[in-house]
Design a protein around this motif. Sequence first.
Motif, PDB file in Angstrom:
ATOM      1  N   UNK A  76      46.905  41.467  35.225  1.00  0.00           N
ATOM      2  CA  UNK A  76      46.973  40.883  33.882  1.00  0.00           C
ATOM      3  C   UNK A  76      47.893  41.700  32.987  1.00  0.00           C
ATOM      4  N   UNK A  77      47.775  43.015  33.064  1.00  0.00           N
ATOM      5  CA  UNK A  77      48.635  43.881  32.253  1.00  0.00           C
ATOM      6  C   UNK A  77      50.100  43.584  32.543  1.00  0.00           C
ATOM      7  N   UNK A  78      50.447  43.459  33.827  1.00  0.00           N
ATOM      8  CA  UNK A  78      51.829  43.176  34.195  1.00  0.00           C
ATOM      9  C   UNK A  78      52.258  41.798  33.709  1.00  0.00           C
ATOM     10  N   UNK A  79      51.332  40.840  33.718  1.00  0.00           N
ATOM     11  CA  UNK A  79      51.688  39.492  33.259  1.00  0.00           C
ATOM     12  C   UNK A  79      52.048  39.492  31.781  1.00  0.00           C
ATOM     13  N   UNK A  80      51.368  40.328  30.978  1.00  0.00           N
ATOM     14  CA  UNK A  80      51.674  40.401  29.549  1.00  0.00           C
ATOM     15  C   UNK A  80      53.025  41.068  29.303  1.00  0.00           C
ATOM     16  N   UNK A  81      53.534  41.775  30.301  1.00  0.00           N
ATOM     17  CA  UNK A  81      54.839  42.418  30.207  1.00  0.00           C
ATOM     18  C   UNK A  81      55.952  41.548  30.785  1.00  0.00           C
ATOM     19  N   UNK A  82      55.572  40.439  31.405  1.00  0.00           N
ATOM     20  CA  UNK A  82      56.571  39.583  32.028  1.00  0.00           C
ATOM     21  C   UNK A  82      57.044  40.080  33.376  1.00  0.00           C
ATOM     22  N   UNK A  83      56.244  40.924  34.039  1.00  0.00           N
ATOM     23  CA  UNK A  83      56.586  41.405  35.381  1.00  0.00           C
ATOM     24  C   UNK A  83      56.194  40.332  36.387  1.00  0.00           C
ATOM     25  N   UNK A  84      57.172  39.689  36.963  1.00  0.00           N
ATOM     26  CA  UNK A  84      56.901  38.574  37.864  1.00  0.00           C
ATOM     27  C   UNK A  84      56.556  39.049  39.276  1.00  0.00           C
ATOM     28  N   UNK A  85      55.922  38.219  40.015  1.00  0.00           N
ATOM     29  CA  UNK A  85      55.486  38.394  41.405  1.00  0.00           C
ATOM     30  C   UNK A  85      54.348  39.404  41.504  1.00  0.00           C
ATOM     31  N   UNK A  86      54.565  40.633  41.036  1.00  0.00           N
ATOM     32  CA  UNK A  86      53.517  41.638  41.168  1.00  0.00           C
ATOM     33  C   UNK A  86      52.352  41.382  40.224  1.00  0.00           C
ATOM     34  N   UNK A  87      52.531  40.490  39.261  1.00  0.00           N
ATOM     35  CA  UNK A  87      51.387  40.128  38.421  1.00  0.00           C
ATOM     36  C   UNK A  87      50.439  39.186  39.169  1.00  0.00           C
ATOM     37  N   UNK A  88      50.798  38.866  40.424  1.00  0.00           N
ATOM     38  CA  UNK A  88      49.911  38.074  41.288  1.00  0.00           C
ATOM     39  C   UNK A  88      49.732  38.704  42.668  1.00  0.00           C
ATOM     40  N   UNK A  89      50.669  39.538  43.081  1.00  0.00           N
ATOM     41  CA  UNK A  89      50.702  40.010  44.471  1.00  0.00           C
ATOM     42  C   UNK A  89      50.134  41.406  44.691  1.00  0.00           C
ATOM     43  N   UNK A  90      49.458  41.958  43.701  1.00  0.00           N
ATOM     44  CA  UNK A  90      48.797  43.243  43.922  1.00  0.00           C
ATOM     45  C   UNK A  90      47.435  43.069  44.590  1.00  0.00           C
ATOM     46  N   UNK A  91      46.973  41.840  44.732  1.00  0.00           N
ATOM     47  CA  UNK A  91      45.624  41.607  45.244  1.00  0.00           C
ATOM     48  C   UNK A  91      45.418  42.178  46.641  1.00  0.00           C
ATOM     49  N   UNK A  92      46.490  42.294  47.417  1.00  0.00           N
ATOM     50  CA  UNK A  92      46.364  42.885  48.737  1.00  0.00           C
ATOM     51  C   UNK A  92      45.905  44.328  48.697  1.00  0.00           C
ATOM     52  N   UNK A  93      46.103  44.987  47.558  1.00  0.00           N
ATOM     53  CA  UNK A  93      45.589  46.356  47.408  1.00  0.00           C
ATOM     54  C   UNK A  93      44.068  46.358  47.354  1.00  0.00           C
TER      55      UNK A  93
END
Length: 241
Positions: free
Chosen positions: A123-140
């Motif tokens: 969510x933090x990354x999504x508020x910054x406009x960081x694409x892809x990793x605002x959804x793809x960190x779930x594998x961690x």
Amino acid sequence: MADWSTLSDACGSAGHVPALLDQFDADPRGVWSELMDHLCPQLDTAFSASFAALPRLAALASSCGPQDRRWVLLAAGAIMACAPSGDDVFKVFSAPIAHLHRVTDQFLREIGDAENYVYLLQSLLSFEGVEIWDRCLEGLRTGEYEVECPHCGVNMFIVIGEDECFSASDDYSLREVEKVPLQPTASEDLEGLAKRLHDRTLADGQQLVARRLPYLFGRAACPDCGTVFPVADRVTANWTP
């Protein structure tokens, strides 16, 4: 104030959304799924009403207690993950987005479990406009990614577990398979977003997540053809908006 009758959500006219937000205010956990069905179905589609709800969500994020706050931030984060970097949404709703970012930034320092931490880090990354990793960190959180070998195209599992970190081209959960150890990047060699995430997770006391990041931003080898490749490159290549 938004003229909700002129906006749309997943069901059409958004005239009912203010009442739905009132219900969400009263019971964030209980109403979260219904709210997302209207404003961000499958957590991958947003509408004009979705972004118009951001000021209300920003206000809720400050007024509710910690147990409810994560549901508010997850809702707003899912919506913002649907906005491409540089989209006008970031300008039109800059104030609530900045507020949501500040609240999330502080809240991350207070979260104990890795699962909620990873979701809110997205969510933090999504508020910054960081694409892809605002959804793809779930594998961690799950400890697993599925990717394709860039050379032979075989489907592979990238496993970043607590005990083992390896690549495999067969289902390792069902039978014994060939496992090729992953090659993590040394923490001092991490750069850019990878370094920032690693430093952040360490500072927040999220040791499990911090240990897995060098593998995510490290290298893997295909068990079938031997091709060595950056894990993160294949994760992003496998991502579809």
